[in-house]
Design a protein around this motif. Structure first.
Motif, PDB file in Angstrom:
ATOM      1  N   LEU A 169      -0.854  -0.794  14.236  1.00 29.05           N
ATOM      2  CA  LEU A 169       0.208   0.208  14.155  1.00 29.05           C
ATOM      3  C   LEU A 169       0.635   0.477  12.720  1.00 29.05           C
ATOM      4  CD1 LEU A 169       2.217   2.074  15.549  1.00 29.05           C
ATOM      5  CD2 LEU A 169       3.742   0.110  15.846  1.00 29.05           C
ATOM      6  N   SER A 170       0.716  -0.558  11.893  1.00 25.94           N
ATOM      7  CA  SER A 170       1.163  -0.353  10.511  1.00 25.94           C
ATOM      8  C   SER A 170       0.209   0.565   9.755  1.00 25.94           C
ATOM      9  CB  SER A 170       1.293  -1.693   9.785  1.00 25.94           C
ATOM     10  OG  SER A 170       0.065  -2.402   9.816  1.00 25.94           O
ATOM     11  N   ALA A 171      -1.098   0.398   9.960  1.00 21.85           N
ATOM     12  CA  ALA A 171      -2.067   1.278   9.313  1.00 21.85           C
ATOM     13  C   ALA A 171      -1.939   2.706   9.827  1.00 21.85           C
ATOM     14  CB  ALA A 171      -3.478   0.753   9.549  1.00 21.85           C
ATOM     15  N   SER A 172      -1.695   2.848  11.127  1.00 26.36           N
ATOM     16  CA  SER A 172      -1.533   4.181  11.706  1.00 26.36           C
ATOM     17  C   SER A 172      -0.283   4.864  11.166  1.00 26.36           C
ATOM     18  CB  SER A 172      -1.466   4.069  13.229  1.00 26.36           C
ATOM     19  OG  SER A 172      -1.313   5.336  13.832  1.00 26.36           O
ATOM     20  N   LEU A 173       0.801   4.114  10.998  1.00 33.21           N
ATOM     21  CA  LEU A 173       2.036   4.681  10.466  1.00 33.21           C
ATOM     22  C   LEU A 173       1.855   5.156   9.026  1.00 33.21           C
ATOM     23  CD1 LEU A 173       4.525   2.037  11.907  1.00 33.21           C
ATOM     24  CD2 LEU A 173       4.432   4.455  12.557  1.00 33.21           C
ATOM     25  N   LEU A 174       1.186   4.343   8.207  1.00 34.34           N
ATOM     26  CA  LEU A 174       0.956   4.732   6.820  1.00 34.34           C
ATOM     27  C   LEU A 174       0.035   5.946   6.747  1.00 34.34           C
ATOM     28  CD1 LEU A 174       1.682   3.841   3.924  1.00 34.34           C
ATOM     29  CD2 LEU A 174      -0.480   2.609   3.866  1.00 34.34           C
ATOM     30  N   SER A 175      -0.975   6.002   7.598  1.00 27.75           N
ATOM     31  CA  SER A 175      -1.860   7.166   7.636  1.00 27.75           C
ATOM     32  C   SER A 175      -1.095   8.424   8.039  1.00 27.75           C
ATOM     33  CB  SER A 175      -3.011   6.924   8.612  1.00 27.75           C
ATOM     34  OG  SER A 175      -3.793   5.820   8.231  1.00 27.75           O
ATOM     35  N   ARG A 176      -0.158   8.262   8.937  1.00 29.20           N
ATOM     36  CA  ARG A 176       0.660   9.397   9.366  1.00 29.20           C
ATOM     37  C   ARG A 176       1.499   9.926   8.203  1.00 29.20           C
ATOM     38  NH1 ARG A 176       0.532  13.366  13.079  1.00 29.20           N
ATOM     39  NH2 ARG A 176       2.611  14.019  13.699  1.00 29.20           N
ATOM     40  N   CYS A 177       2.040   9.024   7.413  1.00 29.19           N
ATOM     41  CA  CYS A 177       2.796   9.440   6.220  1.00 29.19           C
ATOM     42  C   CYS A 177       1.908  10.218   5.256  1.00 29.19           C
ATOM     43  CB  CYS A 177       3.380   8.220   5.513  1.00 29.19           C
ATOM     44  SG  CYS A 177       4.680   7.356   6.423  1.00 29.19           S
ATOM     45  N   GLN A 178       0.677   9.741   5.077  1.00 30.37           N
ATOM     46  CA  GLN A 178      -0.257  10.417   4.177  1.00 30.37           C
ATOM     47  C   GLN A 178      -0.583  11.822   4.685  1.00 30.37           C
ATOM     48  OE1 GLN A 178      -1.389   9.378   1.272  1.00 30.37           O
ATOM     49  NE2 GLN A 178      -2.774  11.095   0.928  1.00 30.37           N
ATOM     50  N   LEU A 179      -0.816  11.955   5.978  1.00 34.54           N
ATOM     51  CA  LEU A 179      -1.151  13.264   6.547  1.00 34.54           C
ATOM     52  C   LEU A 179       0.004  14.242   6.443  1.00 34.54           C
ATOM     53  CD1 LEU A 179      -3.070  12.164   9.787  1.00 34.54           C
ATOM     54  CD2 LEU A 179      -4.045  13.235   7.745  1.00 34.54           C
ATOM     55  N   LYS A 180       1.234  13.744   6.574  1.00 38.15           N
ATOM     56  CA  LYS A 180       2.419  14.596   6.533  1.00 38.15           C
ATOM     57  C   LYS A 180       2.998  14.735   5.128  1.00 38.15           C
ATOM     58  CE  LYS A 180       2.800  15.819  10.808  1.00 38.15           C
ATOM     59  NZ  LYS A 180       2.781  17.255  11.188  1.00 38.15           N
ATOM     60  N   LEU A 188       0.866  -1.174   0.000  1.00 40.04           N
ATOM     61  CA  LEU A 188       0.000   0.000   0.000  1.00 40.04           C
ATOM     62  C   LEU A 188       0.901   1.221   0.000  1.00 40.04           C
ATOM     63  CD1 LEU A 188      -2.742  -0.991   2.615  1.00 40.04           C
ATOM     64  CD2 LEU A 188      -3.074  -0.714   0.156  1.00 40.04           C
ATOM     65  N   GLU A 189       0.496   2.272  -0.706  1.00 42.84           N
ATOM     66  CA  GLU A 189       1.337   3.453  -0.855  1.00 42.84           C
ATOM     67  C   GLU A 189       0.545   4.720  -0.534  1.00 42.84           C
ATOM     68  OE1 GLU A 189       4.330   2.223  -4.519  1.00 42.84           O
ATOM     69  OE2 GLU A 189       2.344   3.029  -4.992  1.00 42.84           O
ATOM     70  N   THR A 190       1.284   5.739  -0.113  1.00 34.74           N
ATOM     71  CA  THR A 190       0.688   7.064   0.024  1.00 34.74           C
ATOM     72  C   THR A 190       0.653   7.729  -1.349  1.00 34.74           C
ATOM     73  OG1 THR A 190       2.829   8.105   0.482  1.00 34.74           O
ATOM     74  CG2 THR A 190       1.583   7.285   2.365  1.00 34.74           C
ATOM     75  N   SER A 191      -0.106   8.790  -1.455  1.00 36.38           N
ATOM     76  CA  SER A 191      -0.211   9.496  -2.737  1.00 36.38           C
ATOM     77  C   SER A 191       1.129  10.093  -3.152  1.00 36.38           C
ATOM     78  CB  SER A 191      -1.275  10.585  -2.646  1.00 36.38           C
ATOM     79  OG  SER A 191      -1.063  11.433  -1.540  1.00 36.38           O
ATOM     80  N   SER A 192       1.953  10.516  -2.181  1.00 36.11           N
ATOM     81  CA  SER A 192       3.272  11.063  -2.514  1.00 36.11           C
ATOM     82  C   SER A 192       4.170   9.993  -3.125  1.00 36.11           C
ATOM     83  CB  SER A 192       3.934  11.649  -1.264  1.00 36.11           C
ATOM     84  OG  SER A 192       3.198  12.723  -0.747  1.00 36.11           O
ATOM     85  N   GLU A 193       4.064   8.774  -2.627  1.00 36.84           N
ATOM     86  CA  GLU A 193       4.863   7.677  -3.174  1.00 36.84           C
ATOM     87  C   GLU A 193       4.415   7.344  -4.588  1.00 36.84           C
ATOM     88  OE1 GLU A 193       7.770   4.609  -3.202  1.00 36.84           O
ATOM     89  OE2 GLU A 193       7.470   6.332  -1.885  1.00 36.84           O
ATOM     90  N   LYS A 194       3.129   7.379  -4.839  1.00 37.26           N
ATOM     91  CA  LYS A 194       2.618   7.058  -6.172  1.00 37.26           C
ATOM     92  C   LYS A 194       3.075   8.081  -7.218  1.00 37.26           C
ATOM     93  CE  LYS A 194      -1.514   4.605  -4.573  1.00 37.26           C
ATOM     94  NZ  LYS A 194      -2.985   4.580  -4.548  1.00 37.26           N
ATOM     95  N   LYS A 195       3.319   9.301  -6.775  1.00 37.35           N
ATOM     96  CA  LYS A 195       3.768  10.346  -7.706  1.00 37.35           C
ATOM     97  C   LYS A 195       5.264  10.281  -7.980  1.00 37.35           C
ATOM     98  CE  LYS A 195       0.155  13.562  -6.170  1.00 37.35           C
ATOM     99  NZ  LYS A 195      -0.110  14.842  -5.476  1.00 37.35           N
ATOM    100  N   ALA A 196       6.002   9.500  -7.195  1.00 39.24           N
ATOM    101  CA  ALA A 196       7.455   9.404  -7.361  1.00 39.24           C
ATOM    102  C   ALA A 196       7.785   8.622  -8.627  1.00 39.24           C
ATOM    103  CB  ALA A 196       8.083   8.747  -6.140  1.00 39.24           C
TER     104      ALA A 196
END
Length: 268
Positions: free
Chosen positions: A195-206, A167-175
């Motif tokens: 925790l893994s879902a929370s960490l990925l969500s944190r990346c998306q928010l930031k 699963l990727e954040t939108s910033s990763e998909k644009k790379a």
């Protein structure tokens, strides 16, 4: 005739303070998690180019057996979890969350590794993810390694067939495609939690490049080798020659549970 439905109820035989005696007093709030750094005065926030967070058993094994050059720089503390049973030197059998750096000539904190070896409750996941991403540590890119939970997977999971997805954040998909991990996406309808879902969500928010890699089964040699190869592609300096050594006896067919695998001679 008086209306019994609208008539005011008779006064209670107890005073208000007496009624409060039957109500349990609220428990005091738990102290927040925090990070203790080896350097008493670290330059915060740390800004690594890459942060790798290991939650799955294969990734934790590789962190401990194939990265002798890592340096312990900090430990995340969750106050309600005891330290009893932990060793002085970091061990795979400890219930801890240690933060390591990989040596680099240009920047000693260019790659940080987090070894999550303790249970993090859903209520504490957000606080822990904030500490690791965006507060004390502000990485450019995050790789999270976790296992697939059969209860959250839509479909049948065979113990004899390895499965990996991302699963990727939108910033990763644009790379650029060449800098991204070449894996299939986690199937629609399946769920990632904890925790893994929370960490990925944190990346998306930031707005941080973040990738969550999940694998199945949890205790299979092929998964350990895959995770080793994946980390080698991300961190070329990683020594993974010993990844496949003595792993066949620890396959999912052996029926070994997590505790038996962790307590084996493989980690001594």
């Amino acid at each position: 005739m008086e209306d019994v439905l609208t008539e005011n109820p008779p006064p209670s035989r107890f005073f208000q303070e007496d009624l409060n005696n039957f109500t349990p007093s609220p428990e005091p709030p738990l102290p927040s998690p925090f990070i203790v750094f080896s350097n008493p005065k670290p330059e915060l926030p740390l800004k690594p180019s890459l942060l790798i967070i290991a939650l799955s058993s294969p990734s934790l094994h590789i962190f401990h057996s194939c990265l002798p050059s890592k340096t312990l720089i900090g430990t995340l503390i969750i106050p309600e979890l005891p330290f009893s049973g932990n060793t002085v030197e970091p061990s795979l059998q400890d219930k801890s969350c240690n933060i390591y750096s990989l040596s680099d000539n240009n920047n000693k904190n260019s790659v940080l590794l987090v070894s999550v070896q303790l249970p993090v409750s859903p209520e504490r996941s957000n606080l822990v993810s904030r500490l690791l991403i965006g507060q004390d540590i502000v990485p450019e890119r995050v790789i999270i390694l976790d296992s697939i939970q059969s209860r959250n997977f839509r479909g049948r999971l065979s113990p004899d067939e390895a499965l990996t997805a991302k699963l990727e954040t939108s910033s990763e998909k644009k790379a650029a495609a060449t800098s991204r991990l070449n894996l299939d996406y986690f199937p629609s309808g399946s769920v990632i939690d904890g925790l893994s879902a929370s960490l990925l969500s944190r990346c998306q928010l930031k707005n941080i490049r973040g990738t969550l890699v999940v694998s199945w089964p949890e205790f299979d040699p092929s998964v350990v080798r895959f995770v080793g190869g994946l980390l080698k592609s991300i961190v070329p300096g990683l020594d993974i020659k010993s990844v496949g050594k003595d792993l066949e006896m620890y396959s999912s067919r052996s029926g070994l549970k997590k505790d038996a695998w962790l307590d084996s001679d493989l980690y001594t």
